[in-house]
Design a protein around this motif. Structure first.
Motif, PDB file in Angstrom:
ATOM      1  N   PRO A   1      37.197  61.443  48.897  1.00 14.47           N
ATOM      2  CA  PRO A   1      37.753  62.805  49.017  1.00 14.47           C
ATOM      3  C   PRO A   1      39.280  62.788  48.978  1.00 14.47           C
ATOM      4  N   GLN A   2      39.848  63.837  48.386  1.00 17.33           N
ATOM      5  CA  GLN A   2      41.293  64.024  48.349  1.00 17.33           C
ATOM      6  C   GLN A   2      41.621  65.430  48.831  1.00 17.33           C
ATOM      7  N   ALA A   3      42.620  65.554  49.668  1.00 10.29           N
ATOM      8  CA  ALA A   3      42.992  66.863  50.213  1.00 10.29           C
ATOM      9  C   ALA A   3      43.507  67.770  49.105  1.00 10.29           C
ATOM     10  N   GLY A   4      42.844  68.917  48.958  1.00 13.92           N
ATOM     11  CA  GLY A   4      43.286  69.916  47.996  1.00 13.92           C
ATOM     12  C   GLY A   4      43.052  69.564  46.546  1.00 13.92           C
ATOM     13  N   ARG A   5      42.336  68.460  46.299  1.00 10.79           N
ATOM     14  CA  ARG A   5      42.056  68.046  44.922  1.00 10.79           C
ATOM     15  C   ARG A   5      40.623  67.558  44.824  1.00 10.79           C
ATOM     16  N   PRO A   6      40.091  67.506  43.614  1.00  5.69           N
ATOM     17  CA  PRO A   6      38.719  66.981  43.467  1.00  5.69           C
ATOM     18  C   PRO A   6      38.643  65.529  43.934  1.00  5.69           C
ATOM     19  N   ASP A   7      37.448  65.112  44.336  1.00  9.74           N
ATOM     20  CA  ASP A   7      37.245  63.714  44.724  1.00  9.74           C
ATOM     21  C   ASP A   7      37.631  62.798  43.564  1.00  9.74           C
ATOM     22  N   LYS A   8      38.153  61.621  43.917  1.00 13.31           N
ATOM     23  CA  LYS A   8      38.413  60.630  42.866  1.00 13.31           C
ATOM     24  C   LYS A   8      37.376  59.529  42.971  1.00 13.31           C
ATOM     25  N   LYS A   9      37.086  58.921  41.840  1.00  8.02           N
ATOM     26  CA  LYS A   9      36.110  57.846  41.792  1.00  8.02           C
ATOM     27  C   LYS A   9      36.844  56.521  41.827  1.00  8.02           C
ATOM     28  N   VAL A  10      36.591  55.742  42.883  1.00  6.35           N
ATOM     29  CA  VAL A  10      37.253  54.454  43.052  1.00  6.35           C
ATOM     30  C   VAL A  10      36.261  53.347  42.688  1.00  6.35           C
ATOM     31  N   TYR A  11      36.689  52.457  41.802  1.00  7.97           N
ATOM     32  CA  TYR A  11      35.830  51.386  41.305  1.00  7.97           C
ATOM     33  C   TYR A  11      36.146  50.075  42.016  1.00  7.97           C
ATOM     34  N   SER A  12      35.105  49.296  42.246  1.00  6.62           N
ATOM     35  CA  SER A  12      35.262  47.933  42.754  1.00  6.62           C
ATOM     36  C   SER A  12      34.299  47.029  41.996  1.00  6.62           C
ATOM     37  N   VAL A  13      34.578  45.735  42.023  1.00  7.25           N
ATOM     38  CA  VAL A  13      33.786  44.773  41.260  1.00  7.25           C
ATOM     39  C   VAL A  13      32.505  44.449  42.018  1.00  7.25           C
ATOM     40  N   SER A  14      31.381  44.494  41.316  1.00 10.22           N
ATOM     41  CA  SER A  14      30.090  44.151  41.910  1.00 10.22           C
ATOM     42  C   SER A  14      29.877  42.642  41.876  1.00 10.22           C
ATOM     43  N   ASP A  15      28.799  42.179  42.488  1.00 15.04           N
ATOM     44  CA  ASP A  15      28.468  40.752  42.419  1.00 15.04           C
ATOM     45  C   ASP A  15      28.278  40.319  40.972  1.00 15.04           C
ATOM     46  N   ALA A  16      27.623  41.174  40.184  1.00  9.94           N
ATOM     47  CA  ALA A  16      27.419  40.843  38.766  1.00  9.94           C
ATOM     48  C   ALA A  16      28.754  40.760  38.036  1.00  9.94           C
ATOM     49  N   GLY A  17      29.686  41.637  38.394  1.00 10.88           N
ATOM     50  CA  GLY A  17      31.009  41.605  37.778  1.00 10.88           C
ATOM     51  C   GLY A  17      31.774  40.346  38.137  1.00 10.88           C
ATOM     52  N   HIS A  18      31.687  39.935  39.409  1.00 11.94           N
ATOM     53  CA  HIS A  18      32.335  38.689  39.813  1.00 11.94           C
ATOM     54  C   HIS A  18      31.716  37.499  39.069  1.00 11.94           C
ATOM     55  N   GLY A  19      30.386  37.545  38.885  1.00 14.46           N
ATOM     56  CA  GLY A  19      29.717  36.480  38.146  1.00 14.46           C
ATOM     57  C   GLY A  19      30.199  36.411  36.709  1.00 14.46           C
ATOM     58  N   GLU A  20      30.366  37.574  36.075  1.00 14.95           N
ATOM     59  CA  GLU A  20      30.851  37.605  34.698  1.00 14.95           C
ATOM     60  C   GLU A  20      32.279  37.100  34.617  1.00 14.95           C
ATOM     61  N   LEU A  21      33.117  37.468  35.575  1.00 14.98           N
ATOM     62  CA  LEU A  21      34.496  37.009  35.567  1.00 14.98           C
ATOM     63  C   LEU A  21      34.560  35.489  35.730  1.00 14.98           C
ATOM     64  N   THR A  22      33.737  34.955  36.614  1.00 14.25           N
ATOM     65  CA  THR A  22      33.674  33.509  36.810  1.00 14.25           C
ATOM     66  C   THR A  22      33.220  32.811  35.532  1.00 14.25           C
ATOM     67  N   ARG A  23      32.201  33.377  34.869  1.00 11.51           N
ATOM     68  CA  ARG A  23      31.701  32.802  33.621  1.00 11.51           C
ATOM     69  C   ARG A  23      32.781  32.813  32.550  1.00 11.51           C
ATOM     70  N   TRP A  24      33.491  33.959  32.427  1.00  9.80           N
ATOM     71  CA  TRP A  24      34.499  34.112  31.387  1.00  9.80           C
ATOM     72  C   TRP A  24      35.677  33.175  31.616  1.00  9.80           C
ATOM     73  N   ILE A  25      36.121  33.022  32.878  1.00  6.16           N
ATOM     74  CA  ILE A  25      37.242  32.131  33.184  1.00  6.16           C
ATOM     75  C   ILE A  25      36.906  30.695  32.780  1.00  6.16           C
ATOM     76  N   ALA A  26      35.639  30.305  32.951  1.00  2.96           N
ATOM     77  CA  ALA A  26      35.231  28.924  32.691  1.00  2.96           C
ATOM     78  C   ALA A  26      35.048  28.621  31.206  1.00  2.96           C
ATOM     79  N   GLU A  27      34.845  29.645  30.371  1.00  2.00           N
ATOM     80  CA  GLU A  27      34.577  29.357  28.964  1.00  2.00           C
ATOM     81  C   GLU A  27      35.878  29.098  28.218  1.00  2.00           C
TER      82      GLU A  27
END
Length: 199
Positions: free
Chosen positions: A66-92
C-alpha cells in the motif's frame, strides 16, 4: 521453465538486482538507469514485460504494498526457483564477446576512401561520449566506494564491475587519442586507396 543456454538474458540482470534488493518495476527501472544499465541496457517497457514473464515462470514473486494516496505498488523479490536459476547461470561458461566489432572501427579502416577531417570529427565525438561516461563512473566510484580496500560482499562485487567500466572507457579514450594522432599525421599525405594490401 525458461532456458537461456550459454547467454545472458535481461532476466539474469533483473535477478541480480532483485537479489540485492527487492523492488517494484519502477524502482528496478531507476536502478538500471543509475547502475546496471551502464553494463546491460534495457528500456523501462522491457523491464516491465520481462518481470511479468519471470513471475509467470516462478522466478520472482510479487506482493502488493500500500502507498498513501496512491495505488498499491507491486514489489518483486526472487523466489527459490529464481535463486536456483541465478546460481545455474553464474556457474555456466560466459559467452565470449569476441573481437572488437564497431561501426567506428570499420570507418577507420576505410579512412583512405573518405574525408580524414570528417573522420577525425567522428572519432572526437566518440571520444567525448566515452569521456562523459568515464567521468560518471569516476564520480560514482568516489561517491559510493571511498575506501575500496575495505569492501566485502556485494559492495565489493559492485565496485569490481565499476572498475571494469572505468578501465574499458579509459582504454577506449586512449585508443581514440592514438587514432586521432595517426589520422592527423597522414591527413595531408593520405595513401592511395589501393596501396595497402588487403588483410
Amino acid at each position: 521453465m525458461l532456458d537461456y543456454p550459454h547467454r545472458m538474458a535481461l532476466e539474469h540482470a533483473l535477478l541480480v538486482s532483485l537479489s540485492e534488493r527487492a523492488g517494484s518495476g519502477y524502482e528496478l527501472a531507476r536502478r538500471f538507469d543509475k547502475s546496471i544499465g551502464y553494463f546491460w541496457s534495457a528500456t523501462h517497457q522491457q523491464i516491465y514485460r520481462v518481470l511479468k514473464r519471470m513471475e509467470d515462470n516462478g522466478w520472482v514473486t510479487g506482493r502488493a504494498v500500500p502507498q498513501a494516496g496512491r495505488p498499491d505498488k507491486k514489489v518483486y523479490s526472487v523466489s527459490d526457483a529464481g535463486h536456483g536459476e541465478l546460481t545455474r547461470w553464474i556457474a555456466e561458461p560466459a559467452e565470449d564477446v569476441g573481437p572488437l566489432r564497431s561501426e567506428l572501427g570499420v570507418k577507420i579502416r576505410a579512412a583512405a576512401y573518405g574525408d580524414l577531417g570528417e573522420l577525425c570529427a567522428e572519432v572526437e565525438r566518440h571520444r567525448a561520449l566515452h569521456g562523459q561516461r568515464l567521468e560518471v563512473y569516476r564520480l560514482i566510484e568516489k561517491r559510493d566506494f571511498p575506501a575500496p580496500d575495505r569492501l566485502t560482499g556485494t559492495p565489493l562485487y559492485q565496485y569490481l564491475v565499476l572498475r571494469g567500466g572505468v578501465r574499458v572507457e579509459a582504454g577506449f579514450i586512449e585508443w581514440c587519442d592514438e587514432v586521432l594522432a595517426g589520422l592527423r599525421r597522414t591527413e595531408t599525405t593520405a595513401p592511395q586507396p589501393d596501396s595497402p594490401a588487403e588483410r
